[in-house]
Design an enzyme around this catalytic site. Structure first.
Site, mmCIF file in Angstrom:
data_model
loop_
_atom_site.group_PDB
_atom_site.id
_atom_site.type_symbol
_atom_site.label_atom_id
_atom_site.label_comp_id
_atom_site.label_asym_id
_atom_site.label_seq_id
_atom_site.Cartn_x
_atom_site.Cartn_y
_atom_site.Cartn_z
ATOM 1 N N TYR A 46 0.845 -1.190 0.000
ATOM 2 C CA TYR A 46 0.000 0.000 0.000
ATOM 3 C C TYR A 46 0.889 1.251 0.000
ATOM 4 O O TYR A 46 0.675 2.180 -0.774
ATOM 5 C CB TYR A 46 -0.914 -0.018 1.231
ATOM 6 N N ASP A 47 1.925 1.222 0.843
ATOM 7 C CA ASP A 47 2.833 2.369 0.920
ATOM 8 C C ASP A 47 3.494 2.638 -0.431
ATOM 9 O O ASP A 47 3.746 3.779 -0.803
ATOM 10 C CB ASP A 47 3.934 2.129 1.963
ATOM 11 N N SER A 92 -28.198 14.017 22.908
ATOM 12 C CA SER A 92 -27.720 12.706 23.351
ATOM 13 C C SER A 92 -28.937 11.808 23.525
ATOM 14 O O SER A 92 -30.070 12.231 23.290
ATOM 15 C CB SER A 92 -26.896 12.826 24.616
ATOM 16 N N LYS A 126 -24.961 0.654 18.765
ATOM 17 C CA LYS A 126 -24.492 1.896 19.380
ATOM 18 C C LYS A 126 -22.975 1.828 19.481
ATOM 19 O O LYS A 126 -22.415 1.068 20.271
ATOM 20 C CB LYS A 126 -25.108 2.099 20.765
ATOM 21 N N ARG A 147 -18.767 16.930 18.940
ATOM 22 C CA ARG A 147 -20.071 17.239 19.513
ATOM 23 C C ARG A 147 -19.966 18.364 20.544
ATOM 24 O O ARG A 147 -20.835 19.220 20.635
ATOM 25 C CB ARG A 147 -20.629 15.978 20.164
ATOM 26 N N CYS A 443 17.349 8.512 37.574
ATOM 27 C CA CYS A 443 16.263 8.189 38.509
ATOM 28 C C CYS A 443 16.138 6.675 38.684
ATOM 29 O O CYS A 443 16.030 5.943 37.695
ATOM 30 C CB CYS A 443 14.966 8.788 37.966
HETATM 31 S S1 IVH Z 1 -28.132 8.985 17.236
HETATM 32 C C1 IVH Z 1 -30.472 12.169 18.870
HETATM 33 N N1 IVH Z 1 -27.119 6.669 16.601
HETATM 34 O O1 IVH Z 1 -24.445 7.905 21.301
HETATM 35 C C2 IVH Z 1 -29.608 11.236 18.202
HETATM 36 N N2 IVH Z 1 -26.040 7.938 18.285
HETATM 37 O O2 IVH Z 1 -25.910 9.217 23.698
HETATM 38 C C3 IVH Z 1 -28.311 11.082 18.867
HETATM 39 N N3 IVH Z 1 -24.024 6.907 19.200
HETATM 40 O O3 IVH Z 1 -23.692 11.309 20.989
HETATM 41 C C4 IVH Z 1 -27.389 10.324 18.096
HETATM 42 N N4 IVH Z 1 -24.081 5.096 17.942
HETATM 43 O O4 IVH Z 1 -22.062 9.598 20.045
HETATM 44 C C5 IVH Z 1 -27.006 7.748 17.380
HETATM 45 N N5 IVH Z 1 -26.317 4.603 15.929
HETATM 46 C C6 IVH Z 1 -26.202 5.687 16.693
HETATM 47 C C7 IVH Z 1 -25.149 5.845 17.619
HETATM 48 C C8 IVH Z 1 -25.114 6.989 18.408
HETATM 49 C C9 IVH Z 1 -23.412 5.745 18.891
HETATM 50 C C10 IVH Z 1 -23.544 7.840 20.228
HETATM 51 C C11 IVH Z 1 -23.384 9.265 19.771
HETATM 52 C C12 IVH Z 1 -24.265 10.094 20.629
HETATM 53 C C13 IVH Z 1 -24.474 9.218 21.807
HETATM 54 C C14 IVH Z 1 -25.837 9.509 22.373
#
Ligand code: IVH
Length: 689
Positions: A46-47, A92, A126, A147, A443
């Site tokens: 790749y390099d 969040s 998530k 964020r 040290c």
């Molecule tokens: S939606 C209002 N989708 O979780 C919608 N967030 O506690 C907010 N995160 O700050 C975000 N996977 O960093 C969303 N599939 C996903 C996610 C996700 C991870 C994180 C994101 C957010 C935090 C919310």
């Protein structure tokens, strides 16, 4: 050949064609590596492609296209990040941790929408990383930010541009349909890349990251984007900030849209009509969690339709239309008995919490690194505090939270010591670093670590010299620097506790044979800040002789591929330090060999050939892979026109049929070993220039 006039330059059509093809190839391999986690070529290969691209761009600057892979290597360092106000607040998620709590969420959604609404949800994993927003203006990635507090984040555009799987330009159609597009998602590091990164940090004498989330956050928030470029970050998109998108009416459609625009999205995206199914999807995700190559901490459930999302609205910084259903954490509660400060080989002072031993996912945990001062401050941790410790997979335990409600008032705050806890020298926090350091090279705590490092397998490989013995040698003043090892006598060794005649003799023999180590091992052994296994090998290969490296200057070091300003500076500092120079002289006087480094290049009948392995073989696949790579060949995952050989074991399956169809040479194990027999392979030695 360089063109005569820069700025008025004809680009030969052949070069243009090569350039365009190179870009397509590099993008293809970026996609395989970052997006699909299925690389087909080695890092070196790749390099090579990348270096050629850079060469063409250097020769013909006019050729550079704005989304060339070269535009991802980082820009000039910043002195601070600018603030960015998010046009639409970054929310969040509310959390639920049980079926009942999830059912409550679903009930609230139904009540919020009122009768007559059919509800569909989308499910995504998530991701456990760092949330960012990418703004595309007329289809071009323009501003990217973290964020932050949801309203304002930091402008990390330069850094985000280095992330290989973030599209810099969107399709023409999207550019004209959405002149402003704000994509949101998570920056993460894959587990495999995280392990490698931490290994590299260790080799360079730098503290390891506690987990991949910290690694991702730390890497993205670098003022020097070249540093970010060197970290294996990837971006996974989970949405677009506005819901009034003319053609996109649902989260599911948005995700498909993002996928079509080449964004990586959750591989678990599912649309669900029946709520009952969600619990089983959750259980399924929890089950496969350990097998994923990235960290997730739960599942995100979102109301699919945007018009319904708008009706539901938000409450206290979280939408009412989405929820994070979190996995039962591998966490436990315990008490901090003490906070001590340990000193590493390069003088980094690390706070460590001594804990009341507690079982976390099957392992007893009694220590947790607090990493640095920032971590102490952000956790606000005190001796006597009740804390939550977490152990994620094979990651070292970390304290994620202090339960402040459990404080009695008798807890004791700690601050980073102003002096080194081992030698009492003033500790300093170099600008731009999170760590305090003891700069006294004599040290004792550092010396013990340095001695241990000097004797380790990768370095001088002195059998029998472990941490305990290193500490004894230093504490009894038998050794003041690693070179003193070569002047130890049996009589002196016998003065140490638990040291018998035989043990002393074995140690002396091991020390004696360590005088014949290869040059890269010697360079590792010196323990130069930032110089680990890889850099040592590069330096040995480049300079060939130790004395040439010893006398080298900053510019020559900077010309070596893979050596940047920090390491170059550190090498120069090391070799100009009188203590280090004296130590090297002592090593030479003791007849440590410092041999010239020969580059051994294998030339075999399979050099440069591409193999695919399939079916059941008599040994694990990795064994054959190593044999092939050692002989200069490479192994890829799937059969294509580029494949030279298919090594086929029993029950070979579809790859066999495919290779057959394409008339690719198929080898049995026997034929393979014949191909690799010594008569077919010879070793050529090349002296460094
Ligand atoms: S939606 C209002 N989708 O979780 C919608 N967030 O506690 C907010 N995160 O700050 C975000 N996977 O960093 C969303 N599939 C996903 C996610 C996700 C991870 C994180 C994101 C957010 C935090 C919310």
């Amino acid at each position: 050949m360089a063109p005569p006039f820069i700025g008025f330059m004809l680009i030969p059509p052949k070069i243009k064609e090569e350039y365009n093809k190179l870009i397509i190839r590099i993008r293809h391999h970026d996609r395989l590596y970052y997006q699909l986690d299925k690389p087909e070529i080695s890092d070196t290969e790749y390099d090579r492609l990348f270096d050629r691209l850079l060469q063409i761009e250097k020769d013909y600057p006019d050729i550079i296209v704005s989304d060339s892979p070269s535009q991802r290597v980082g820009a000039k360092p910043l002195t601070a990040f600018k603030n960015v106000t998010h046009r639409i607040r970054m929310l969040s998620l509310q959390k639920v941790i049980s079926r009942e709590e999830f059912a409550d969420f679903d009930r609230r959604v139904r009540e919020g929408l009122g009768a007559g609404h059919k509800i569909e949800y989308t499910i995504e994993s998530k991701l456990d990383g760092l949330a960012v927003e990418l703004i595309y203006v007329n289809g071009t990635f323009t501003i990217g930010s973290t964020r932050g507090d949801g309203t304002r984040g930091e402008d990390v555009t330069q850094n985000l541009k280095t992330i290989r799987n973030i599209p810099l330009i969107l399709s023409k159609k999207v550019s004209s349909e959405y002149p402003l597009l704000e994509v949101r998602g998570e920056v993460i590091i894959r587990r495999s890349a995280f392990t490698k990164l931490n290994k590299k940090m260790g080799e360079q004498g730098l503290p390891a990251f506690a987990n991949s989330r910290n690694a991702a956050a730390g890497s993205l928030r670098q003022l020097d984007s070249k540093m970010t470029a060197s970290r294996p970050l990837i971006f996974c998109a989970y949405g677009i900030s506005a819901t009034n998108l003319s053609k996109l009416a649902t989260q599911y459609e948005v995700m498909q849209f993002l996928k079509d625009e080449d964004f990586l999205i959750s591989e678990y995206l599912t649309k669900v009509g029946e709520v009952e199914k969600i619990a089983s999807l959750f259980a399924g995700l929890e089950k496969i969690r350990p097998d994923l190559n990235y960290e997730i901490d739960g599942m995100v459930v979102k109301v699919n339709r945007f018009d319904q999302q708008v009706i539901l609205g938000e409450i206290s910084r979280s939408p009412r239309w989405a929820v994070a259903w979190k996995f039962a954490a591998e966490e436990a509660e315990t008490v901090v008995k003490d906070i001590i400060f340990s000193v590493g080989r390069t003088g980094v002072i690390t706070p460590v919490a001594k804990l009341e031993p507690v079982r976390v996912s099957g392992v007893i945990v009694s220590n947790a690194s607090l990493h640095n001062e920032d971590e102490i401050l952000s956790l606000d941790i005190r001796i006597g505090d009740t804390v939550i410790v977490r152990r994620a997979g094979d990651v070292i335990p970390e304290i994620i939270e202090v339960i402040k409600e459990k404080r009695s008032g008798r807890e004791k705050s700690v601050s980073m010591p102003g002096i080194c806890p081992s030698c009492g020298t003033g500790a300093v926090r170099p600008q731009g670093e999170a760590a305090y350091r003891c700069l006294n090279s004599a040290c004792p705590a550092q010396l013990i670590e340095r001695l241990f490092h000097f004797a380790s397998k990768e370095a001088m490989d002195i059998d029998g010299l472990g941490g305990k013995l290193a500490a004894q040698l230093v504490e009894q003043s038998l050794v003041k620097d690693p070179a003193d090892l070569y002047y130890l006598t049996k009589e002196r060794l016998l003065t140490l506790e638990l040291m018998g005649e035989k043990k002393a003799q074995n140690l002396l023999t091991a020390i004696e044979s360590s005088k014949r180590r290869e040059l890269p091992q010697i360079i590792i052994a010196l323990g130069i800040f930032g110089v680990g296994e890889t850099a040592s090998r590069t330096l040995a290969e480049t300079f060939g002789e130790f004395d040439r490296l010893y006398k080298t200057g900053y510019d020559d070091l900077m010309a070596v591929a893979g050596i940047g300003p920090t390491i170059a500076r550190s090498i120069i500092d090391y070799f100009t330090n009188p203590g280090n120079r004296a130590m090297i002289t002592k090593m030479k006087k003791a007849r440590v060999a410092f041999p010239v480094h020969h580059i051994i290049k294998k030339v075999s009948s399979i050099s440069g050939k591409t193999f695919v392995i399939t079916g059941t073989l008599s040994l694990p696949r990795d064994h054959y892979k190593k044999m092939i790579e050692d002989a200069g060949g490479k192994v890829i995952g799937s059969v294509s026109a580029k494949t030279d050989y298919l090594l086929a074991g029993e029950n070979p399956g579809s790859k066999f049929d495919k290779a057959n169809k394409q008339s690719i040479k198929i080898l049995s194990e026997k034929e393979f070993s014949h191909l690799l027999s010594p008569s077919a392979t010879h070793i050529k030695q090349k002296l460094p220039e």
